[in-house]
Design a protein around this motif. Structure first.
Motif, mmCIF file in Angstrom:
data_model
loop_
_atom_site.group_PDB
_atom_site.id
_atom_site.type_symbol
_atom_site.label_atom_id
_atom_site.label_comp_id
_atom_site.label_asym_id
_atom_site.label_seq_id
_atom_site.Cartn_x
_atom_site.Cartn_y
_atom_site.Cartn_z
ATOM 1 N N GLY A 135 0.824 -1.206 0.000
ATOM 2 C CA GLY A 135 0.000 0.000 0.000
ATOM 3 C C GLY A 135 0.857 1.254 0.000
ATOM 4 N N LYS A 136 0.254 2.346 0.459
ATOM 5 C CA LYS A 136 0.937 3.643 0.421
ATOM 6 C C LYS A 136 1.915 3.760 1.584
ATOM 7 C CE LYS A 136 -1.237 7.120 -1.201
ATOM 8 N NZ LYS A 136 -2.138 8.254 -1.432
ATOM 9 N N VAL A 137 3.171 4.067 1.254
ATOM 10 C CA VAL A 137 4.228 4.177 2.253
ATOM 11 C C VAL A 137 4.948 5.502 2.049
ATOM 12 C CG1 VAL A 137 6.353 3.137 3.146
ATOM 13 C CG2 VAL A 137 4.544 1.667 2.222
ATOM 14 N N VAL A 138 5.168 6.241 3.145
ATOM 15 C CA VAL A 138 5.936 7.488 3.099
ATOM 16 C C VAL A 138 7.306 7.196 3.703
ATOM 17 C CG1 VAL A 138 6.063 9.896 3.831
ATOM 18 C CG2 VAL A 138 3.834 8.862 3.323
ATOM 19 N N MET A 139 8.356 7.509 2.934
ATOM 20 C CA MET A 139 9.716 7.197 3.372
ATOM 21 C C MET A 139 10.585 8.442 3.412
ATOM 22 S SD MET A 139 10.236 3.775 1.178
ATOM 23 C CE MET A 139 9.104 4.317 -0.070
#
Length: 61
Positions: free
Chosen positions: A44-48
């Protein structure tokens, strides 16, 4: 240095996270001030934090 490597990533590009191959291929959603949001097929959506991980661009023929 890794932040510089991720600087060329733009929305729409396909990438993989070598530290989490099980996430599959992801599509870059945004890359703002070193914070990269990617929508991965399996995670899914991941902020890194771009200074902590180098994403590998996937170029399709």
């Amino acid at each position: 240095m890794s932040g510089d490597m991720n600087a060329m990533l733009e929305p729409g590009m396909l990438v993989q996270n070598p530290n989490a191959p099980e996430w599959g291929t992801g599509q870059v959603q945004s890359n703002i001030n070193g914070r990269i949001t990617v929508n991965f097929r399996e995670a899914g959506k991941v902020v890194m934090d771009g200074s902590k991980v180098i994403l590998v661009p996937i170029y399709q023929a």
